[in-house]
Write a protein that holds these residues in place. Structure first.
Motif, PDB file in Angstrom:
ATOM      1  N   ILE A  65     -10.957 -16.970  19.911  1.00 45.63           N
ATOM      2  CA  ILE A  65     -11.009 -15.925  20.933  1.00 45.63           C
ATOM      3  C   ILE A  65      -9.884 -14.930  20.748  1.00 45.63           C
ATOM      4  N   GLN A  66     -10.219 -13.671  20.805  1.00 46.96           N
ATOM      5  CA  GLN A  66      -9.219 -12.598  20.794  1.00 46.96           C
ATOM      6  C   GLN A  66      -9.182 -12.049  22.228  1.00 46.96           C
ATOM      7  N   ALA A  67      -8.035 -12.196  22.865  1.00 51.42           N
ATOM      8  CA  ALA A  67      -7.963 -11.811  24.281  1.00 51.42           C
ATOM      9  C   ALA A  67      -6.828 -10.830  24.516  1.00 51.42           C
ATOM     10  N   SER A  68      -7.074  -9.880  25.389  1.00 55.35           N
ATOM     11  CA  SER A  68      -5.989  -8.967  25.769  1.00 55.35           C
ATOM     12  C   SER A  68      -6.122  -8.643  27.252  1.00 55.35           C
ATOM     13  N   THR A  69      -5.018  -8.255  27.832  1.00 55.20           N
ATOM     14  CA  THR A  69      -5.057  -7.890  29.243  1.00 55.20           C
ATOM     15  C   THR A  69      -4.036  -6.794  29.534  1.00 55.20           C
ATOM     16  N   ARG A 107      -3.494 -11.715  22.641  1.00 53.26           N
ATOM     17  CA  ARG A 107      -3.358 -13.063  22.076  1.00 53.26           C
ATOM     18  C   ARG A 107      -4.610 -13.510  21.331  1.00 53.26           C
ATOM     19  N   HIS A 108      -4.391 -14.410  20.371  1.00 49.63           N
ATOM     20  CA  HIS A 108      -5.505 -15.011  19.634  1.00 49.63           C
ATOM     21  C   HIS A 108      -5.493 -16.510  19.944  1.00 49.63           C
ATOM     22  N   PHE A 109      -6.648 -17.072  20.299  1.00 51.16           N
ATOM     23  CA  PHE A 109      -6.702 -18.499  20.644  1.00 51.16           C
ATOM     24  C   PHE A 109      -7.752 -19.221  19.794  1.00 51.16           C
ATOM     25  N   PRO A 110      -7.348 -20.122  18.915  1.00 51.73           N
ATOM     26  CA  PRO A 110      -8.337 -20.990  18.258  1.00 51.73           C
ATOM     27  C   PRO A 110      -8.473 -22.268  19.096  1.00 51.73           C
TER      28      PRO A 110
END
Lengths: 327, 318
Positions: free
Chosen positions: B92-96, B132-135
């Motif tokens: 997941i590639q997440a940003s806020t 952030r990147h979440f594996p």
């Protein structure tokens, strides 16, 4: 039909020699094991990558044998090496500039002496120390360019990345050593993201360690440089007194980076002797100390000494030991 | 059991009450009980056949302190069962971009250089952004043994799923109890939670946030594990061996009575001498009694720990 032919791997054709190459489902860069062409499954040649030149297999096995002779017994022979795998593992090494500003406070406990009549009393109280700061530094981030990669000696090999000077990638040199060249599965963009996250985490922990309460912490990051290096790793298994152990060597230098070693009878006796001698020394020291101190003050010393002396004994009775190259 | 037809070839498959993901016996398609197919479905090859797995297990047991020397000669294998356990892996590639009320403080009642006895906290508007990147990996079946839940499977050699390959080894393919949509939502929620905890390092209260959570990769993976049940001197033991790498994930093994007796006797000897030193000399030479007596008790504890070995362990982490 063999077991492996039942498995459908992802295949691609080498744009240089036309060979059919099996690659992993996530591969973005592969090396043709026949002609040494390196590039993407779309046929785009990889440029700018580097490698550490691998030592020949025979030289590495000789170094492994020398190591085991010195650690185990002079009689250890090379034929006791039961399995060997020579792998070129891709690593990303990313340098990140990170600038952080933080704001919060630290606390300190102070004591104050006051008098009730003529009797001195003390009380302790907390003071707040406003703490803010900023710093800029360059952080090195190293990661295997593979998804969920685990192998014996990974941490120790990762620590070696960047220590020796790499040369431009020449896959033919790797193929000549019959190495397995792992496909690259992590792109530079993904490695950059991970490097930024790593730098942010590192700076956040640093700010948290300097404060009791952190009000805010902002980190800006910028990628300074990135390079991909194929690093040679020699994994082997060896037999000693009917038992098998693992070992990982740096294929560029032949150094042992991690090795499982048996606990020989001699070593067990040495460890045990260290424990008993340490206990004797602590007893003597406690006795000398007792000549000038109260019994109560010796009790903690005796307790710590007893436990410290028991540590070598714990290792003397263990199944095996693991030797790691110090970072 | 309910009968469900494969959306690709129409062949029937049987689904248990909690099974959501099935693998067609005929055309190897992985599909949900609602009829959707899973495209990225991989398996890890079982490089170690049953006899190899047993051999790896024996070699590992031989290295354990106190293990029965006779084990390889008298070991009786009750069963070896290969299980392919399902896992979801999601990137997941997440940003806020967020705004909220952050904390600041006024300090008063100075007590030395930059030190204050009093503090008054107040809030003020703050804003920021995070990327952030979440594996993330999730077990996909309730039948996965607890020892495998946090195990790192090496995915270097993953291949496209092949039913015939798995069946050829006599492997049991465990169906999944969680489908892609459920797991993707779970992964997004996990990523969002992690973003929240990062935001909360800067603000106390979030007034607005604009999240972007993108799933960049999803795959479904079956990982092979040998479950070995064996007997030694009529007592039963069990082990799990990674069929891809041959690593012993967890095993119980017999510890020889002779070893227990010898080590126990050494422990008892240390306890007796240590206790005697403490009792006899504590009043006369307290430093001597405490250090040497206490030390021998600690040594005895080490030997006792070994003598009481549970005969349970796992091969060291990579």
């Amino acid at each position: 039909m063999s077991q492996d032919t039942l498995l459908a791997g992802r295949t691609t054709q080498c744009p240089q020699c036309g060979a059919s190459i099996e690659i992993t489902p996530d591969a973005i860069i592969f090396v043709c094991q026949y002609c040494g062409w390196a590039g993407s499954p779309d046929g785009l040649e990889a440029k700018g990558y580097s490698m550490l030149p691998p030592l020949p297999r025979t030289q590495i096995e000789e170094k492994a044998t020398q190591f085991l002779k010195s650690k185990l017994h002079e009689s250890f022979v090379q034929s006791s090496i039961t399995e060997a795998k020579y792998i070129a593992i891709p690593f990303w090494r990313i340098m990140v500039w990170a600038h952080t500003r933080f704001n919060g406070y630290a606390t300190r406990t102070k004591t104050q002496t006051y008098y009730v009549g003529k009797q001195a009393m003390t009380r302790s109280y907390t003071v707040y120390v406003p703490t803010q700061g900023e710093w800029t530094d360059q952080i090195e981030f190293k990661t295997v360019a593979r998804k969920n990669a685990v192998f014996f000696g990974l941490d120790e090999i990762t620590a070696m990345i960047g220590r020796s000077e790499a040369v431009p990638l020449d896959p033919k040199v790797l193929i000549a050593q019959k190495m397995q060249v792992l496909d690259i599965e992590i792109s530079v963009e993904e490695a950059d993201d991970s490097a930024r996250n790593h730098a942010e985490d590192q700076h956040l922990h640093r700010a948290q360690s300097q404060t009791s309460k952190l009000y805010d912490c902002h980190t800006d990051t910028r990628i300074a440089s990135g390079s991909l290096t194929l690093y040679p790793v020699y994994n082997l298994g060896y037999e000693f007194e009917g038992r098998t152990y693992r070992m990982a060597l740096d294929g560029a230098t032949g150094e042992v980076v991690k090795a499982e070693l048996p606990m020989t009878r001699g070593l067990r006796l040495t460890y045990a002797a260290v424990g008993y001698i340490a206990l004797g020394a602590f007893t003597l020291a406690a006795f000398i100390l007792s000549l000038s101190a109260q019994t109560q003050s010796i009790a903690p010393f005796a307790a710590v000494g007893s436990i410290l002396a028991a540590i070598p004994l714990y290792f003397a009775t263990a199944s095996q030991r693991t030797k790691r190259k110090k970072a | 059991m309910t009968q469900i037809n494969c959306p690709s070839c129409g062949a029937p498959s049987e689904a248990g009450p909690e099974d959501l993901l099935l693998v067609c016996d005929h055309c190897k398609t992985c599909f949900t009980t609602a009829g959707a197919t899973v495209k990225e479905h991989y398996l890890l090859p079982a490089h170690y056949v049953s006899s190899d797995a047993v051999e790896r297990l024996i070699l590992w047991i031989k290295k354990q302190v106190g293990a029965e020397e006779d084990l390889p000669l008298h070991l009786q294998i009750d069963s070896t069962q290969l299980g392919y356990y399902p896992f979801w892996h999601i990137e997941i590639q997440a940003s806020t971009a967020y705004a909220g009320l952050g904390m600041e403080a006024r300090y008063f009642d100075s007590d030395g250089a930059n030190e204050f006895k009093g503090i008054q906290e107040y809030t003020q508007p703050k804003q920021g952004s995070i990327e952030r990147h979440f594996p993330l990996t999730f077990p996909a079946s309730k039948q996965i043994p607890a020892q495998l839940l946090n195990y790192s499977f090496p995915t270097q050699s993953k291949k496209y799923f092949s039913q015939s390959y798995a069946k050829d080894y006599g492997g049991q393919i465990y169906p999944g109890n969680a489908d892609e949509v459920t797991i993707t939502n779970m992964a997004k929620q996990e990523a969002q939670n992690q973003l929240t905890s990062l935001i909360l390092t800067n603000v106390r209260e979030v007034t607005s946030r604009n999240d972007s959570i993108d799933v960049t990769s999803v795959y479904y993976l079956h990982a092979p594990v040998w479950s070995v049940r064996y007997r030694f001197q009529s007592k039963a033991y069990q082990a799990l061996v990674d069929a891809t790498t041959g690593r012993v994930i967890q095993a119980t093994y017999p510890v020889s009575l002779e070893y227990r007796a010898q080590t126990g006797a050494i422990a008892a000897g240390h306890f007796v001498v240590g206790a005697a030193l403490l009792l006899l000399f504590l009043g006369v030479f307290p430093s001597f009694a405490l250090t040497l007596g206490g030390g021998l008790l600690a040594f005895g504890a080490v030997f006792l720990f070994r003598a009481l070995s549970l005969g349970r362990g796992k091969e060291a982490e990579e």
